[in-house]
Scaffold this active site. Structure first.
Site, short mmCIF file in Angstrom:
data_model
loop_
_atom_site.label_atom_id
_atom_site.label_comp_id
_atom_site.label_asym_id
_atom_site.label_seq_id
_atom_site.Cartn_x
_atom_site.Cartn_y
_atom_site.Cartn_z
N GLU A 269 0.96 -0.95 -0.18
CA GLU A 269 0.23 0.03 0.08
C GLU A 269 0.71 1.21 0.01
OE1 GLU A 269 -3.50 -1.78 2.81
OE2 GLU A 269 -2.03 -0.33 3.59
N PRO A 270 1.61 1.42 -0.76
CA PRO A 270 2.59 2.67 -0.99
C PRO A 270 1.89 3.96 -1.30
CG PRO A 270 2.93 1.25 -2.92
CD PRO A 270 1.80 0.58 -2.09
N GLY A 271 2.45 5.00 -0.77
CA GLY A 271 1.79 6.28 -1.14
C GLY A 271 3.10 7.04 -1.55
N ARG A 307 3.75 19.80 6.26
CA ARG A 307 4.41 18.68 6.86
C ARG A 307 5.73 19.21 7.67
NH1 ARG A 307 7.58 15.75 4.54
NH2 ARG A 307 7.25 13.75 5.50
N CYS A 336 -0.24 33.10 10.32
CA CYS A 336 0.09 33.93 11.69
C CYS A 336 0.37 32.62 12.68
CB CYS A 336 -1.22 34.61 11.91
SG CYS A 336 -1.04 35.59 13.47
N GLU A 337 1.27 31.98 12.66
CA GLU A 337 1.81 30.81 13.55
C GLU A 337 3.35 30.85 13.46
OE1 GLU A 337 0.22 28.69 15.53
OE2 GLU A 337 -1.76 29.34 14.96
C1 LIG Z 1 -2.99 1.93 6.24
C2 LIG Z 1 -1.78 2.63 5.80
N1 LIG Z 1 -1.75 2.23 4.46
C3 LIG Z 1 -0.74 2.84 3.65
C4 LIG Z 1 -0.18 4.08 4.01
C5 LIG Z 1 0.92 4.91 3.05
O1 LIG Z 1 1.90 4.80 3.46
P1 LIG Z 1 3.36 5.52 2.64
O2 LIG Z 1 2.85 6.56 2.00
O3 LIG Z 1 4.20 5.65 3.66
O4 LIG Z 1 3.69 4.58 1.76
C6 LIG Z 1 -0.48 4.52 5.26
C7 LIG Z 1 0.20 5.63 5.55
O5 LIG Z 1 -0.06 6.24 6.54
C8 LIG Z 1 -1.50 3.68 5.94
O6 LIG Z 1 -1.93 4.27 7.28
#
Ligand SMILES: Cc1ncc(COP(=O)(O)O)c(C=O)c1O
Length: 406
Positions: A269-271, A307, A336-337
């Site tokens: 599940e990469p983002g 971030r 304003c922080e």
């Molecule tokens: C359940 C789950 N899957 C996938 C991801 C994606 O993570 P990343 O962007 O580090 O690959 C996250 C990110 O927090 C997550 O909580």
């Protein structure tokens, strides 16, 4: 720096205004193919689900759909966005956290895979409906992330079921008539160490054996989450994805055979790995000042990219068309922080009002975490495909802010 995907950045700023998120489609495709090939050649039954939370623009999601990925969603709205981008329900996995009755009610009419945060989540789910297949998010007792805020496993994590109790959750599901199972973990984001992935997968395999022995079943899929990192700083090495894939799939295949799991699907599940370095934030210098320190301020801020303020994350920045590192400044936004600082004591060429500041590696957890704080408007998003820019989200307007009021 002057160009993104062969397109002049100053032309982009003129055409679409600033602040502006710009994405490079070819870079996204390259990232996906690199990761996918590395795993698939070692374990053909690997399937990538793009993590929608990292960048949920439907046009970006469509790119992943066309590449053959699935979607990893963290809310019912993300599921509906994925559907809008063309993902079939069978290619969507929903992982919630403290899922509400309403969340499950919304999922009732969809045939997506549901990955539950706890055994109490299962209790709430079955009040609404009983899915064919269920998985639980396991906390394997270890976690690691680039920052504390993105460490999602281990004893301080709010996510998942401690592995010691996970067998009970599966037993409950089985007693309720569920016969098909998966298992899931996600222990942290932005990891650059291949052996870390191997270590967590080895532990998940052992935990899985224990659980599935208890219920006399085998998992149809094991989802090892995302967490593949990118180097945000010059002195960081990129994650060796070939090595990571080799180590992970070797342990995975060996343990599947040893524990009699057959050949389950390996879900990733990469983002961040897929989109972070494919995104840039273009902002305009609005003021420079010499206070107790030197400051350069731009027309973006923590409302545009949170971030740095949230985690202390670092993003490299460049000034369009200028080279050198003649000044040491704090690069900040207009909010304003006092935490609205993109980078402290950063070496940059001398900045002047009107210069374009280019902040890199913002394709993941950038726009999706933006807000209207100080009633600033969310920026526009542009996707460049072979040097051709496409507006994939227009800039917010003041009327958009008013539109929610009764
Ligand atoms: C359940 C789950 N899957 C996938 C991801 C994606 O993570 P990343 O962007 O580090 O690959 C996250 C990110 O927090 C997550 O909580």
């Amino acid at each position: 720096m002057t160009h993104i995907n062969h397109k002049d950045i100053s032309e982009l700023a003129d055409e679409f205004g600033t602040p502006l998120y710009v994405y490079d489609k070819q870079r996204i495709v390259e990232n996906y193919n690199r990761l996918n090939n590395a795993f698939v050649k070692n374990y053909p039954k690997t399937k990538i689900h793009f993590s929608v939370k990292s960048n949920s623009n439907v046009h970006i999601l469509s790119v992943f759909n066309q590449l053959g990925a699935g979607a990893d969603c963290s809310s019912p709205n993300e599921v509906m966005l994925a559907q809008k981008a063309g993902f079939a329900d069978r290619d969507i996995i929903y992982t919630g956290n403290y899922e509400s009755y309403d969340d499950f009610e919304s999922l009732k009419n969809f045939d997506v895979k549901i990955n539950l945060d706890d055994s109490t989540s299962f209790d709430r789910l079955i009040e609404q409906f009983t899915p064919d297949i269920v998985s639980f998010r396991i906390n394997p007792g270890i976690g690691r992330g680039g920052y504390e805020g993105i460490t999602t496993g281990g004893t301080d994590a709010k996510f998942g079921i401690p592995y010691e109790f996970a067998g009970e959750a599966y037993k409950k599901a089985k007693q309720h008539g569920i016969a098909r199972f998966g298992i899931h973990m996600m222990t942290g984001s932005n990891n650059l160490e291949p052996y870390y992935f191997a270590q967590t997968v080895e532990k998940l395999m052992l935990i899985s054996k224990n659980i599935f022995d208890q219920i006399g079943a085998i998992p149809e899929y094991l989802d090892i989450g995302g967490g593949f990192g990118i180097p945000y700083e010059d002195d960081e090495l990129p994650l060796d994805i070939e090595k990571t894939a080799e180590l992970v799939t070797e342990i995975f295949a060996e343990k599947c055979q040893k524990y009699g799991f057959g050949e389950p699907v390996l879900f990733l599940e990469p983002g961040r790995y897929l989109v972070a370095d494919a995104g840039w934030l273009i902002a305009k210098v609005t003021g420079t000042k010499h206070s107790y320190k030197k400051f350069v301020g731009v027309d973006a801020g923590m409302s545009t990219l949170i971030r740095p303020a949230l985690y202390g994350a670092y993003h490299r920045a460049y000034i369009y068309g200028k080279e050198g590192d003649d000044t040491v400044v704090n690069l900040c936004g207009q909010i304003c922080e006092n935490s609205d600082v993109f980078a402290k004591s950063v070496h940059l060429p001398v900045a002047e009002i009107g210069d374009l500041m280019i902040i890199r590696d913002v394709g993941a957890y950038g726009y999706v975490m933006s807000s209207n704080y100080n009633n600033r408007l969310r920026p526009a998003e542009v996707l460049i495909d072979n040097a051709k820019p496409h507006l994939i989200r227009r800039r917010e307007t003041f009327e958009d802010l008013l539109s929610l009021l009764p």
